[in-house]
Write a protein that holds these residues in place. Sequence first.
Motif: not given
Length: 64
Positions: A28-31, A41-42, A59-62
């Motif tokens: 379920e990770a947001k990638v 798309p997901a 994966a998103p980064r901050q």
Amino acid sequence: MKIRINGEEIEARGQTLAAILEELGYGEAKVATAVNETFVPATARGVTLSPGDRIEIVAPRQGG
């Protein structure tokens, strides 16, 4: 089936992008995902993969 994930060749059991993500622990990770340089798309991750397909998982980064 042999596929490439982020440039590394692996032997995968799954036949769909969703199954591969589960297999690799993304579940379920947001990638963000792409197959053969095309964004997926997901909601469309049920796409069937073929041997030799190239998958990118990001994966998103901050930070700043």
